[in-house]
Design a protein around this motif. Structure first.
Motif, PDB file in Angstrom:
ATOM      1  N   ALA A   1       0.817  -1.215   0.000  1.00 33.72           N
ATOM      2  CA  ALA A   1       0.000   0.000   0.000  1.00 33.72           C
ATOM      3  C   ALA A   1       0.853   1.269   0.000  1.00 33.72           C
ATOM      4  O   ALA A   1       0.328   2.371  -0.131  1.00 33.72           O
ATOM      5  CB  ALA A   1      -0.929   0.005   1.212  1.00 33.72           C
ATOM      6  N   GLY A   2       2.163   1.117   0.163  1.00 28.75           N
ATOM      7  CA  GLY A   2       3.050   2.276   0.181  1.00 28.75           C
ATOM      8  C   GLY A   2       3.107   2.991   1.519  1.00 28.75           C
ATOM      9  O   GLY A   2       3.657   4.085   1.619  1.00 28.75           O
ATOM     10  N   ARG A   3       2.543   2.385   2.555  1.00 26.10           N
ATOM     11  CA  ARG A   3       2.594   3.008   3.877  1.00 26.10           C
ATOM     12  C   ARG A   3       3.981   2.875   4.499  1.00 26.10           C
ATOM     13  O   ARG A   3       4.363   3.673   5.332  1.00 26.10           O
ATOM     14  CB  ARG A   3       1.530   2.404   4.783  1.00 26.10           C
ATOM     15  N   LEU A   4       4.691   1.823   4.109  1.00 24.18           N
ATOM     16  CA  LEU A   4       6.093   1.649   4.476  1.00 24.18           C
ATOM     17  C   LEU A   4       6.894   1.712   3.189  1.00 24.18           C
ATOM     18  O   LEU A   4       6.470   1.185   2.161  1.00 24.18           O
ATOM     19  CB  LEU A   4       6.311   0.296   5.167  1.00 24.18           C
ATOM     20  N   ASP A   5       8.061   2.354   3.248  1.00 23.84           N
ATOM     21  CA  ASP A   5       8.811   2.581   2.007  1.00 23.84           C
ATOM     22  C   ASP A   5       9.899   1.543   1.721  1.00 23.84           C
ATOM     23  O   ASP A   5      10.583   1.628   0.708  1.00 23.84           O
ATOM     24  CB  ASP A   5       9.399   3.992   1.995  1.00 23.84           C
ATOM     25  N   GLY A   6      10.086   0.562   2.612  1.00 24.77           N
ATOM     26  CA  GLY A   6      11.072  -0.476   2.379  1.00 24.77           C
ATOM     27  C   GLY A   6      12.477  -0.125   2.836  1.00 24.77           C
ATOM     28  O   GLY A   6      13.378  -0.963   2.767  1.00 24.77           O
ATOM     29  N   SER A   7      12.681   1.084   3.311  1.00 19.15           N
ATOM     30  CA  SER A   7      14.021   1.488   3.756  1.00 19.15           C
ATOM     31  C   SER A   7      14.372   0.907   5.125  1.00 19.15           C
ATOM     32  O   SER A   7      15.536   0.886   5.516  1.00 19.15           O
ATOM     33  CB  SER A   7      14.127   3.012   3.799  1.00 19.15           C
ATOM     34  N   VAL A   8      13.373   0.439   5.851  1.00 18.56           N
ATOM     35  CA  VAL A   8      13.575  -0.149   7.177  1.00 18.56           C
ATOM     36  C   VAL A   8      12.964  -1.549   7.171  1.00 18.56           C
ATOM     37  O   VAL A   8      11.824  -1.727   6.753  1.00 18.56           O
ATOM     38  CB  VAL A   8      12.917   0.723   8.277  1.00 18.56           C
ATOM     39  N   LYS A   9      13.735  -2.521   7.622  1.00 17.66           N
ATOM     40  CA  LYS A   9      13.264  -3.904   7.730  1.00 17.66           C
ATOM     41  C   LYS A   9      12.749  -4.131   9.146  1.00 17.66           C
ATOM     42  O   LYS A   9      13.222  -3.509  10.099  1.00 17.66           O
ATOM     43  CB  LYS A   9      14.388  -4.892   7.430  1.00 17.66           C
ATOM     44  N   PHE A  10      11.801  -5.049   9.293  1.00 17.52           N
ATOM     45  CA  PHE A  10      11.200  -5.347  10.585  1.00 17.52           C
ATOM     46  C   PHE A  10      11.324  -6.836  10.879  1.00 17.52           C
ATOM     47  O   PHE A  10      10.985  -7.659  10.030  1.00 17.52           O
ATOM     48  CB  PHE A  10       9.717  -4.948  10.584  1.00 17.52           C
ATOM     49  N   TYR A  11      11.789  -7.163  12.092  1.00 15.20           N
ATOM     50  CA  TYR A  11      12.001  -8.554  12.476  1.00 15.20           C
ATOM     51  C   TYR A  11      11.456  -8.808  13.880  1.00 15.20           C
ATOM     52  O   TYR A  11      11.871  -8.158  14.844  1.00 15.20           O
ATOM     53  CB  TYR A  11      13.497  -8.884  12.484  1.00 15.20           C
ATOM     54  N   LEU A  12      10.531  -9.764  13.977  1.00 16.30           N
ATOM     55  CA  LEU A  12      10.081 -10.191  15.294  1.00 16.30           C
ATOM     56  C   LEU A  12      11.244 -10.870  16.013  1.00 16.30           C
ATOM     57  O   LEU A  12      12.144 -11.432  15.366  1.00 16.30           O
ATOM     58  CB  LEU A  12       8.911 -11.172  15.171  1.00 16.30           C
ATOM     59  N   ALA A  13      11.228 -10.829  17.351  1.00 19.85           N
ATOM     60  CA  ALA A  13      12.285 -11.446  18.148  1.00 19.85           C
ATOM     61  C   ALA A  13      12.457 -12.909  17.750  1.00 19.85           C
ATOM     62  O   ALA A  13      11.481 -13.646  17.629  1.00 19.85           O
ATOM     63  CB  ALA A  13      11.962 -11.335  19.631  1.00 19.85           C
ATOM     64  N   GLY A  14      13.695 -13.290  17.512  1.00 21.20           N
ATOM     65  CA  GLY A  14      14.003 -14.660  17.108  1.00 21.20           C
ATOM     66  C   GLY A  14      14.097 -14.856  15.612  1.00 21.20           C
ATOM     67  O   GLY A  14      14.548 -15.900  15.154  1.00 21.20           O
ATOM     68  N   ASN A  15      13.691 -13.875  14.827  1.00 18.47           N
ATOM     69  CA  ASN A  15      13.701 -13.994  13.365  1.00 18.47           C
ATOM     70  C   ASN A  15      14.766 -13.146  12.689  1.00 18.47           C
ATOM     71  O   ASN A  15      15.036 -13.343  11.521  1.00 18.47           O
ATOM     72  CB  ASN A  15      12.348 -13.582  12.777  1.00 18.47           C
ATOM     73  N   GLY A  16      15.320 -12.210  13.389  1.00 20.81           N
ATOM     74  CA  GLY A  16      16.209 -11.245  12.751  1.00 20.81           C
ATOM     75  C   GLY A  16      17.644 -11.709  12.646  1.00 20.81           C
ATOM     76  O   GLY A  16      18.034 -12.737  13.195  1.00 20.81           O
ATOM     77  N   PRO A  17      18.431 -10.927  11.937  1.00 18.98           N
ATOM     78  CA  PRO A  17      19.856 -11.209  11.831  1.00 18.98           C
ATOM     79  C   PRO A  17      20.520 -11.065  13.203  1.00 18.98           C
ATOM     80  O   PRO A  17      20.094 -10.255  14.020  1.00 18.98           O
ATOM     81  CB  PRO A  17      20.358 -10.153  10.853  1.00 18.98           C
ATOM     82  N   THR A  18      21.544 -11.865  13.436  1.00 20.10           N
ATOM     83  CA  THR A  18      22.198 -11.824  14.742  1.00 20.10           C
ATOM     84  C   THR A  18      23.601 -11.239  14.683  1.00 20.10           C
ATOM     85  O   THR A  18      24.118 -10.789  15.691  1.00 20.10           O
ATOM     86  CB  THR A  18      22.279 -13.238  15.347  1.00 20.10           C
ATOM     87  N   ALA A  19      24.216 -11.254  13.532  1.00 16.22           N
ATOM     88  CA  ALA A  19      25.596 -10.780  13.428  1.00 16.22           C
ATOM     89  C   ALA A  19      25.663  -9.501  12.608  1.00 16.22           C
ATOM     90  O   ALA A  19      24.751  -9.172  11.850  1.00 16.22           O
ATOM     91  CB  ALA A  19      26.464 -11.853  12.783  1.00 16.22           C
ATOM     92  N   ASN A  20      26.775  -8.794  12.772  1.00 21.99           N
ATOM     93  CA  ASN A  20      27.085  -7.612  11.962  1.00 21.99           C
ATOM     94  C   ASN A  20      26.003  -6.536  12.000  1.00 21.99           C
ATOM     95  O   ASN A  20      25.654  -5.969  10.974  1.00 21.99           O
ATOM     96  CB  ASN A  20      27.348  -8.005  10.508  1.00 21.99           C
ATOM     97  N   GLN A  21      25.467  -6.274  13.167  1.00 18.83           N
ATOM     98  CA  GLN A  21      24.515  -5.178  13.282  1.00 18.83           C
ATOM     99  C   GLN A  21      25.023  -4.184  14.317  1.00 18.83           C
ATOM    100  O   GLN A  21      25.638  -4.552  15.302  1.00 18.83           O
ATOM    101  CB  GLN A  21      23.119  -5.676  13.639  1.00 18.83           C
ATOM    102  N   GLN A  22      24.746  -2.928  14.041  1.00 12.45           N
ATOM    103  CA  GLN A  22      25.141  -1.867  14.962  1.00 12.45           C
ATOM    104  C   GLN A  22      23.890  -1.417  15.710  1.00 12.45           C
ATOM    105  O   GLN A  22      22.958  -0.876  15.114  1.00 12.45           O
ATOM    106  CB  GLN A  22      25.753  -0.701  14.187  1.00 12.45           C
ATOM    107  N   LEU A  23      23.869  -1.656  17.005  1.00  9.82           N
ATOM    108  CA  LEU A  23      22.727  -1.283  17.841  1.00  9.82           C
ATOM    109  C   LEU A  23      22.754   0.222  18.086  1.00  9.82           C
ATOM    110  O   LEU A  23      23.720   0.758  18.614  1.00  9.82           O
ATOM    111  CB  LEU A  23      22.780  -2.033  19.174  1.00  9.82           C
ATOM    112  N   LEU A  24      21.701   0.910  17.666  1.00  7.64           N
ATOM    113  CA  LEU A  24      21.613   2.363  17.833  1.00  7.64           C
ATOM    114  C   LEU A  24      20.707   2.773  18.995  1.00  7.64           C
ATOM    115  O   LEU A  24      20.997   3.729  19.699  1.00  7.64           O
ATOM    116  CB  LEU A  24      21.138   3.010  16.534  1.00  7.64           C
ATOM    117  N   ARG A  25      19.590   2.087  19.170  1.00 11.87           N
ATOM    118  CA  ARG A  25      18.666   2.349  20.278  1.00 11.87           C
ATOM    119  C   ARG A  25      18.062   1.006  20.693  1.00 11.87           C
ATOM    120  O   ARG A  25      17.672   0.212  19.855  1.00 11.87           O
ATOM    121  CB  ARG A  25      17.517   3.273  19.881  1.00 11.87           C
TER     122      ARG A  25
END
Length: 148
Positions: A39-63
């Motif tokens: 629907a274009g409500r999200l622009d795809g620039s940010v990915k969303f991951y429920l706990a347990g589904n996301g990448p675990t390595a090579n991420q920089q925690l900002l908040r």
């Protein structure tokens, strides 16, 4: 006439609050996420991951532990539609929060209704009352490496 008005007010006070959540629903997260993207409500620039589904390595925690707790008008909507709409509203808010700090993903997303954590790999929690549907989420804003 005054007696009827007083009686009506008394009866109304005996009923549960109109905004009090009466239905607890567990809804598929990815389905609503896909609908928001289409629907274009999200622009795809940010990915969303429920706990347990996301990448675990090579991420920089900002908040960490960023909360989005929004409600929507549930009048004249099915519980299902109200829950989908309010999740989309929360995702839009989280996308804006992520962009504001330079993040490109929200990871470790959990349901956070009344500060109670509920983790699930596939669903989110939605509470629907007579007039309001509410979803509360908590997650981490991270920067993931860009994939080739």
């Amino acid at each position: 006439m005054q007696v009827k008005a007083i009686l009506a007010m008394f009866m109304f006070t005996l009923l549960p609050s109109a905004s009090h959540a009466t239905n607890l629903m567990y809804m598929p997260f990815e389905t609503v996420l896909s609908k928001a993207m289409l629907a274009g409500r999200l622009d795809g620039s940010v990915k969303f991951y429920l706990a347990g589904n996301g990448p675990t390595a090579n991420q920089q925690l900002l908040r960490t532990n960023v909360i989005s707790d929004l409600g929507t008008n549930a009048s004249n909507k099915s519980d299902h539609d109200a829950c989908e709409w309010v999740l989309q509203s929360n995702l839009i808010k989280l996308q804006a929060d992520a962009k504001r700090v330079g993040a490109n993903a929200v990871t470790n997303i959990v349901s956070y209704y009344d500060q109670h954590v509920r983790k699930d790999l596939n669903t989110y929690e939605c509470r629907v009352g007579v007039f309001v549907a509410r979803v509360a989420l908590r997650g981490d804003l991270v920067r993931l490496p860009l994939s080739d």
